[in-house]
Design a protein around this motif. Sequence first.
Motif, short mmCIF file in Angstrom:
data_model
loop_
_atom_site.label_atom_id
_atom_site.label_comp_id
_atom_site.label_asym_id
_atom_site.label_seq_id
_atom_site.Cartn_x
_atom_site.Cartn_y
_atom_site.Cartn_z
N LEU A 74 -3.28 0.07 -9.54
CA LEU A 74 -3.73 0.44 -10.87
C LEU A 74 -2.69 1.36 -11.51
N PRO A 75 -2.00 0.91 -12.55
CA PRO A 75 -1.00 1.80 -13.17
C PRO A 75 -1.69 2.86 -14.04
N PHE A 76 -1.12 4.04 -14.06
CA PHE A 76 -1.64 5.10 -14.93
C PHE A 76 -1.07 4.94 -16.34
N ALA A 77 0.16 4.48 -16.40
CA ALA A 77 0.85 4.34 -17.69
C ALA A 77 2.04 3.42 -17.51
N PRO A 78 2.54 2.81 -18.59
CA PRO A 78 3.80 2.08 -18.52
C PRO A 78 4.96 3.06 -18.26
N PRO A 79 6.08 2.63 -17.72
CA PRO A 79 6.36 1.26 -17.33
C PRO A 79 5.75 0.89 -15.99
N PHE A 80 5.44 -0.40 -15.85
CA PHE A 80 5.15 -0.94 -14.52
C PHE A 80 5.80 -2.30 -14.40
N LEU A 81 6.07 -2.68 -13.17
CA LEU A 81 6.81 -3.90 -12.89
C LEU A 81 5.96 -4.81 -12.03
N LYS A 82 5.93 -6.09 -12.39
CA LYS A 82 5.27 -7.05 -11.53
C LYS A 82 6.35 -7.83 -10.80
N SER A 83 6.24 -7.83 -9.49
CA SER A 83 7.20 -8.55 -8.64
C SER A 83 6.37 -9.40 -7.70
N GLY A 84 6.26 -10.69 -8.01
CA GLY A 84 5.34 -11.52 -7.23
C GLY A 84 3.94 -10.97 -7.40
N ARG A 85 3.27 -10.67 -6.29
CA ARG A 85 1.92 -10.12 -6.40
C ARG A 85 1.91 -8.60 -6.48
N LEU A 108 2.94 10.16 -7.28
CA LEU A 108 3.80 10.50 -8.42
C LEU A 108 2.95 10.80 -9.66
N THR A 109 1.80 10.17 -9.75
CA THR A 109 0.90 10.48 -10.86
C THR A 109 0.29 11.87 -10.66
N ILE A 110 0.02 12.22 -9.42
CA ILE A 110 -0.42 13.59 -9.12
C ILE A 110 0.69 14.58 -9.50
N THR A 111 1.93 14.22 -9.20
CA THR A 111 3.07 15.06 -9.59
C THR A 111 3.05 15.31 -11.10
N ASP A 112 2.79 14.26 -11.87
CA ASP A 112 2.74 14.41 -13.33
C ASP A 112 1.63 15.38 -13.73
N VAL A 126 2.37 -4.91 -7.93
CA VAL A 126 2.42 -4.18 -9.19
C VAL A 126 2.92 -2.78 -8.86
N ILE A 127 4.00 -2.37 -9.50
CA ILE A 127 4.64 -1.10 -9.15
C ILE A 127 4.78 -0.26 -10.41
N ALA A 128 4.18 0.92 -10.40
CA ALA A 128 4.31 1.82 -11.55
C ALA A 128 5.10 3.06 -11.15
N GLN A 129 5.52 3.81 -12.13
CA GLN A 129 6.34 5.02 -12.00
C GLN A 129 7.81 4.63 -11.83
N VAL A 130 8.61 5.06 -12.77
CA VAL A 130 10.03 4.68 -12.81
C VAL A 130 10.74 4.84 -11.46
N ALA A 131 10.63 6.02 -10.87
CA ALA A 131 11.38 6.28 -9.64
C ALA A 131 10.91 5.36 -8.51
N LYS A 141 0.82 -1.22 0.00
CA LYS A 141 0.00 0.00 0.00
C LYS A 141 0.85 1.27 0.00
N ARG A 142 1.99 1.20 0.65
CA ARG A 142 2.88 2.38 0.63
C ARG A 142 3.44 2.62 -0.76
N ILE A 143 3.76 1.54 -1.43
CA ILE A 143 4.25 1.67 -2.80
C ILE A 143 3.16 2.22 -3.70
N TYR A 144 1.94 1.75 -3.50
CA TYR A 144 0.82 2.21 -4.32
C TYR A 144 0.50 3.67 -4.00
N ALA A 145 0.52 4.03 -2.72
CA ALA A 145 0.28 5.43 -2.34
C ALA A 145 1.29 6.33 -3.04
N HIS A 146 2.53 5.89 -3.05
CA HIS A 146 3.59 6.69 -3.65
C HIS A 146 3.39 6.80 -5.16
N GLN A 147 2.96 5.70 -5.77
CA GLN A 147 2.69 5.74 -7.20
C GLN A 147 1.58 6.73 -7.52
#
Lengths: 232, 232
Positions: free
Chosen positions: B53-64, A99-103, B66-71, A90-96
């Motif tokens: 929920l990713p807004f745009a690529p790239p995103f990475l799947k690591s196990g369960r 970062l989308t808000i940043t965009d 899902v992480i979006a945003q490069v940084a 959830k922390r990773i998702y919150a940050h994502q």
Amino acid sequence: MSYELYYWTGIQGRGEFVRLALEDARAAYTDVAREEGDDVMSAWLDGEHEGALPFAPPFLKSGRLVIAQVANILHYLGPRHGQVPDSEAKRIYAHQLQLTITDLVVEAHDVHHPVGAGAYYEDQKTEARRRAKEFRESRIPKFLQYFEKALERGGGRHALREFSYVDLSLFQVMSGLDYAFPKAMSRHDVPLLRALAKRVAERPNVAGYLASDRRLPHSENGIFRHYPELDA
Amino acid sequence: MSYELYYWTGIQGRGEFVRLALEDARAAYTDVAREEGDDVMSAWLDGEHEGALPFAPPFLKSGRLVIAQVANILHYLGPRHGQVPDSEAKRIYAHQLQLTITDLVVEAHDVHHPVGAGAYYEDQKTEARRRAKEFRESRIPKFLQYFEKALERGGGRHALREFSYVDLSLFQVMSGLDYAFPKAMSRHDVPLLRALAKRVAERPNVAGYLASDRRLPHSENGIFRHYPELDA
């Protein structure tokens, strides 16, 4: 321990996302430039202090830590003030989401400065009109629908099923877009985002802050600017 | 466990910053769209999968996860592959530097799309010329000098005194800017950045990657585009 926030005086700007988090948490902080003037930031930006080198305001001093970039600051503050869920996922998702808000914030700024921040809006009005059209017709809907869908996933009331700093930032985004693009915004049906923004504004600490003179008004010096010719 | 990277096929783009980290770490990963086509990403972007929920690529799947945003992705991968120092302060600083690279990447893109990604470059060449002038004369120097100073603080050889994913991303930034703006770049004296980019390119795993067909060439479909009329 009291935080020191460094951000340009006179505007909400990017600093406002940090202020909302600090205010909602009732965290002790000094808005340093508002007390000492913008010049106080120069030494930091010129690298005269130890630690992390900020590229631009806002940056936050927390003890010996210097933290720049809004999303980075909120990622740091969140766990310390119960403004983000506990789980790593959830922390990773919150940050994502942040970062989308940043965009979105970059794009909202670039609507009035499409050829660069180095020239006045008045000197790039023609270009701004073109960019504004795409922003209104394509980007605002895309971002709003995305965050509406994120809220839906979160159960409707929060971006992350429980309260987080992302909710605070979504309030600020809606506040800014409503100010800058009232006509364009009136055409979007995003009930979950609307209800969230209202609930955030009613959180006691946020309501107190918004009613205080620490909350500056939106203006044509900030990120979200109302130029009627750029609205629909 | 193998990672799944999702990014547009055919370009380096933002995905390249993640690829460089995975390749340098010799991490097992599948570049999913390159194997199955871009359409494979639609279901994720349309919210048909669980989790973030990713807004745009790239995103990475690591196990369960899902992480979006490069940084955000690099912030996650860094500690897992020894690509960031251990201390909290340094991880926060690494992330800040990466987010500043993110800002630069947006600006490098917007040089050729100042009025929006919805119109072709050919339809915004006049505006692009104006934006390119400011980017070359004001923004490139500001960013380069900032990172040069950050390297100086880090002892000269690394952004953070020891190797990190930020070094990999700085290599990619220099590679992209050199491709897009060879004339403008030739006028900047940034010896630490130059030496860093060279050392990164010589890291065995990076060198192997750069020589492989997994490394696509720069092109006028990517973020860093060479249009001679936009260079000095």
